[in-house]
Write a protein that holds these residues in place. Structure first.
Motif, short mmCIF file in Angstrom:
data_model
loop_
_atom_site.label_atom_id
_atom_site.label_comp_id
_atom_site.label_asym_id
_atom_site.label_seq_id
_atom_site.Cartn_x
_atom_site.Cartn_y
_atom_site.Cartn_z
N SER A 158 2.59 -1.80 -4.97
CA SER A 158 2.32 -3.17 -5.40
C SER A 158 1.31 -3.16 -6.55
O SER A 158 0.49 -2.26 -6.67
CB SER A 158 1.77 -3.97 -4.24
OG SER A 158 0.99 -5.04 -4.72
N CYS A 165 -5.40 -2.92 -1.68
CA CYS A 165 -4.13 -3.55 -2.04
C CYS A 165 -4.00 -4.85 -1.25
O CYS A 165 -4.10 -4.85 -0.03
CB CYS A 165 -2.98 -2.60 -1.72
SG CYS A 165 -1.37 -3.41 -1.84
N CYS A 223 2.19 1.33 -1.41
CA CYS A 223 3.37 0.47 -1.48
C CYS A 223 3.80 0.11 -2.90
O CYS A 223 4.70 -0.69 -3.10
CB CYS A 223 3.15 -0.80 -0.65
SG CYS A 223 2.11 -2.02 -1.50
N CYS A 250 -0.53 -4.60 1.06
CA CYS A 250 -0.38 -3.80 2.27
C CYS A 250 -1.72 -3.49 2.92
O CYS A 250 -1.78 -2.92 4.01
CB CYS A 250 0.40 -2.52 2.01
SG CYS A 250 -0.53 -1.26 1.14
N CYS A 281 -0.59 0.31 -6.13
CA CYS A 281 -1.03 0.79 -4.82
C CYS A 281 -0.33 2.11 -4.51
O CYS A 281 0.90 2.18 -4.56
CB CYS A 281 -0.70 -0.24 -3.76
SG CYS A 281 -0.87 0.41 -2.10
N HIS A 332 -3.90 -1.40 2.00
CA HIS A 332 -4.30 -0.02 1.81
C HIS A 332 -5.62 0.05 1.02
O HIS A 332 -5.79 -0.62 0.01
CB HIS A 332 -3.21 0.74 1.04
CG HIS A 332 -3.53 2.17 0.79
ND1 HIS A 332 -3.41 3.13 1.78
CD2 HIS A 332 -4.00 2.80 -0.30
CE1 HIS A 332 -3.79 4.30 1.27
NE2 HIS A 332 -4.14 4.12 0.01
ZN ZN Z 1 -0.11 -1.55 -1.06
#
Ligand code: ZN
Ligand code: ADP
Ligand code: ZN
Length: 803
Positions: free
Chosen positions: A554, A509, A552, A512, A549, A514
């Motif tokens: 996103s 991501c 988060c 964030c 994601c 991730h």
């Molecule tokens: Zn994320």
């Protein structure tokens, strides 16, 4: 001894045992264990390795086929190396012949059909000469062989036998010879001749005078120095004042380089303690493994060199292994400067012929020390006093094809045999080695201080998620860009580092940071574009590629990868005035390119050196004050349980490149996961903290050094058949191992299809399994027929290094 046990050169299970051959009368006393021979096998002639001589065999002697001819006059393997070959075959589950082949320089892998024909033509003649030479003696030292009058001929003929092949591979692979003029008369006779030579024989006089001081000179040199022709030499030959001999000359890649001799430096207290510990084992002829743990620049190499001094003084020999990639001219130079002509150098930058010549210098005991990459561990020294492995954590010490050996294990085998120390050196030891040192299995010596008192450079970690939030979509963070620009203005140099595995396909991501990971393995999942799937290549877990994601929500989630070329393009767009040298597999594939690019950078012909792994090590440029790591994450998320360890090692190494001299240096690491422990600890140059943290991880997930791993890979043209064989193998292994062992898979391999073959793998994790090798051997034997037909390939890697 009239029977020879021979390992023939066909790598299959049926032929992976010695076959007995009769030794023909003219070769009795000549054939030795460790020689390569030509033997009849079925309807063909094959190369083979003699491993043993015997008086008898189970078969009636007259039914034995005779050895056809010889490849070698002097054995290529001594008794230790023969044992090592057997041990390699047993411990890595490869065929004996593959082990033997791996121990010889590539130029000696004869394509013997043509050679055999050649040998056949010359054989009656050679046999006669060889017999005369060896008479009743079993072993003749090389020096003596070389001094025997008819050996130049013999050597040439035999050499033609196998070198003809190399000739086909590479022009330079032929044995080169050169004519030398040698004075044969005594000083008195020559002085007498000088007086009595006729006044007009000026050239002859000049030549003799020159030979009074030189004793022997290459023909060409003598003729040019005295400005004369061969007729003059002939005149002197007639008077029996000189002889002309043909000498073999080595192809020496360093021939036209001069090295200024360096002396041992007075040691610091820490260095002295390290040398003392190692020196004691050298003194007492005992085997011990040392882990020399010391930051870059702490003077490890100086300690190696002084330990080698001790060994050479005892009349023994030394092997120094360096990773291929750091066999830079700088490293070679240091050993050449200290040890001069005592050093042989072996690495992949040499031509086949050069490697072959360096190997022969070792075999003929004309050198006492070899500095080389992985396969130099097989150097045919007979009286080894120390083995040193620098940067011992480097994964290139593991060979990824049969025999799948690790140079560290071979070093310990040889160290035991020769009762000598093995020294493993690193600033970031492998977890395996550091754990063994902690347990006291290895003896640890530590160098804590950098020699020049330069602190390790300060490291800035840039959070690339922040950059995105600030609207910067470039590969360069604002901080790195600003610092690059500053360096350009000051006329200082920068190094930009990008991981080779930059094309890896993990999913991350951008908001964030991730990275999607396997819930069971703590390994990032690999993205499969076609099926839109994320898969774990260790346990087989899979899930759909998500559009958001999971952390988060996103939408900026995508698979990740940047190549050096892309970076170069962007760099020229952003900093058009910067001169950039790019170093990656593409720009360095030509012989000498690596060295040339580095030299140009060293000479200040570029402002920025942009590259992969190959720029991470051994470089030492005084004008480099900035090191940037573009995407530290690319190495963190490859599906490899060693990913964190490799990341830590690389970052530590890369940061060591900055500010090594009077100018202070800085490091910028760009990452989407700034909080990851390997990035955090690397930025603080904190190996031990990293070690503790990573050991917890390995323990939790059952990886080395807590467990051993074995990887079985099955590849098949037919996917269904492949998986079914892999399943049978997994079942077989499970049945024969204890309940403690874990068998994972089969699952598709990280590279699921290669050369139109489908690949599946099983991973075995275990602590101690007495039946393992037997169970694995049974598998290989069971599928022998299919494997010979080429339908299926099964490879077994005990102690695999992934990716
Ligand atoms: Zn994320
Ligand atoms: P390492 O192998 O640990 O990276 P080196 O052996 O290359 O360290 O040493 C780093 C630098 O310090 C080299 O330039 C080396 O010549 C120098 N050096 C090493 N030992 C000493 C010493 N005892 N006194 C002075 N300089 C030293
Ligand atoms: Zn998994």
């Amino acid at each position: 001894m009239t029977v020879a046990s021979v390992i023939v050169d066909i790598p299959t299970s049926q032929t992976d045992r010695p076959f007995d051959y009769a030794i023909p009368p003219e070769l009795v006393g000549v054939v030795q264990p460790g020689m390569r021979v030509v033997v009849p096998f079925g309807t063909r002639f094959l190369q083979g390795f003699v491993i043993e001589l015997k008086e008898t065999t189970d078969m009636p002697l007259e039914q034995l086929k005779p050895i056809h001819s010889l490849f070698d006059v002097v054995p290529v393997f001594n008794e230790e190396l023969l044992r090592l070959g057997k041990w390699l075959a047993e411990t890595t589950l490869c065929f004996m012949v593959s082990a033997f082949q791996a121990m010889l320089p590539a130029a000696m892998k004869a394509k013997y059909e043509k050679d055999i024909r050649l040998i056949e033509q010359h054989m009656p003649f050679i046999h006669e000469k060889v017999r005369a030479l060896f008479r009743d003696r079993l072993v003749i030292p090389w020096r003596e062989v070389a001094q025997t009058p008819y050996v130049p001929l013999l050597q040439k003929e035999i050499a033609r036998g196998h070198m003809e092949v190399v000739y086909r591979v590479e022009e330079k692979g032929k044995i080169k010879t050169e004519k030398w003029v040698e004075r044969c008369a005594s000083d008195d006779d020559v002085t007498h001749a000088l007086v009595s030579l006729s006044q007009r024989a000026i050239k002859q006089k000049q030549m003799l005078e020159r030979l009074l001081t030189a004793r022997s000179l290459p023909l060409k040199q003598l003729l040019s120095e005295t400005n004369s022709t061969f007729a003059t030499v002939q005149a002197l030959m007639k008077k029996q004042l000189v002889t002309v001999t043909e000498k073999e000359i080595y192809r020496d890649p360093y021939a036209n380089r001069s090295f200024t001799k360096t002396k041992p430096l007075p040691l610091t207290d820490e260095q002295r303690q390290a040398l003392q510990a190692i020196g004691q084992t050298i003194d007492e002829d005992v085997h011990d493994v040392f882990l020399m743990y010391g930051v870059t620049g702490s003077g490890k190499t100086e300690v190696y060199m002084q330990a080698i001094d001790l060994v050479l003084k005892k009349g023994k020999e030394a092997i120094v292994l360096v990773p291929e990639i750091s066999l830079t001219p700088q490293m070679v130079k240091r050993f050449k400067e200290r040890f001069g002509s005592k050093v042989a150098v072996l690495h992949s930058g040499l031509s086949l012929g050069e490697k072959y010549d360096e190997w022969r210098k070792i075999q003929r005991k004309e050198v006492q020390l070899v500095v080389g990459a992985r396969s130099a561990i097989f150097a045919p020294f007979e009286n080894i006093g120390i083995i040193i492995i620098d940067e011992e954590h480097e994964t290139s010490y593991k060979q990824e094809e049969a025999p799948r050996y690790h140079a560290r294990d071979v070093a310990i085998f040889r160290g035991r045999y020769h009762r000598c120390p093995v020294v493993l050196g690193s600033a970031t030891p492998s977890l395996e080695s550091f754990a063994r040192a902690q347990k006291g299995v290895y003896k640890q010596v530590t160098l804590t201080k950098r020699m020049n008192d330069h602190a390790m450079p300060p490291v800035d970690i840039v959070d690339m998620r922040e950059e995105l939030r600030a609207g910067n979509r470039s590969m360069f963070s604002r901080l790195l860009f600003e610092k690059l620009t500053g360096r350009l203005q000051k006329g200082e140099q920068s190094v930009l580092f990008l991981n080779r595995r930059g094309y890896s396909s993990f999913v991350m991501c951008r908001d964030c940071g991730h990275v999607i990971q396997c819930p069971h393995c703590d390994i990032s999942l690999t993205y499969h574009r076609v099926q839109q799937q994320l898969k774990c290549h260790y346990c087989g877990y899979e899930q759909r590629m998500s559009s958001h994601c999971p952390a988060c929500q996103s939408e900026h989630i995508r698979f990740f990868g940047t190549g050096t070329q892309k970076v170069e393009e962007e760099l020229t767009k952003l900093l058009p005035e910067a001169r950039v040298i790019r170093m990656d597999v593409d720009t360095t594939s030509r012989k000498g390119a690596h060295e040339r690019l580095l030299r140009e950078f060293g000479e200040g012909k570029a402002d920025i050196l942009l590259g992969t792994q190959m720029i991470a090590k051994g470089l030492d440029f005084p004008n480099v004050t900035l090191v940037g790591v573009l995407a530290a994450d690319t190495m963190l998320h490859v599906p490899d349980f060693r990913a964190a360890e490799k990341t830590f090692q690389l970052l530590t190494q890369v940061s060591g490149r900055a500010g090594r001299h009077h100018l202070p240096g800085e490091v910028v690491i760009q990452t989407y996961t700034p909080e990851h422990y390997s990035i955090q600890f690397a930025s603080k140059h904190h190996y031990e903290a990293f070690y503790e943290r990573e050991m917890m991880n390995r323990k939790k997930h059952g990886y080395p050094p807590f467990y051993y791993l074995t990887l079985i890979t099955v590849s098949h043209v037919d996917a269904l058949k492949g998986i079914s064989i892999a399943e049978k193998i997994a079942a077989h292994v499970k049945k024969h191992l204890s309940a403690e062992a874990v068998v994972l898979g089969p699952v598709a391999s990280p590279i699921a299809r290669m050369n139109d073959r489908y690949r599946y793998q099983c991973m075995i994790k275990y602590k101690r399994e007495a039946n393992l090798t037997t169970a694995l051997r049974t598998i290989m034997e069971h599928y022998q027929r299919e494997m010979t037909r080429g339908d299926v390939t099964i490879t077994i890697d005990l102690n695999p290094y992934m990716m």
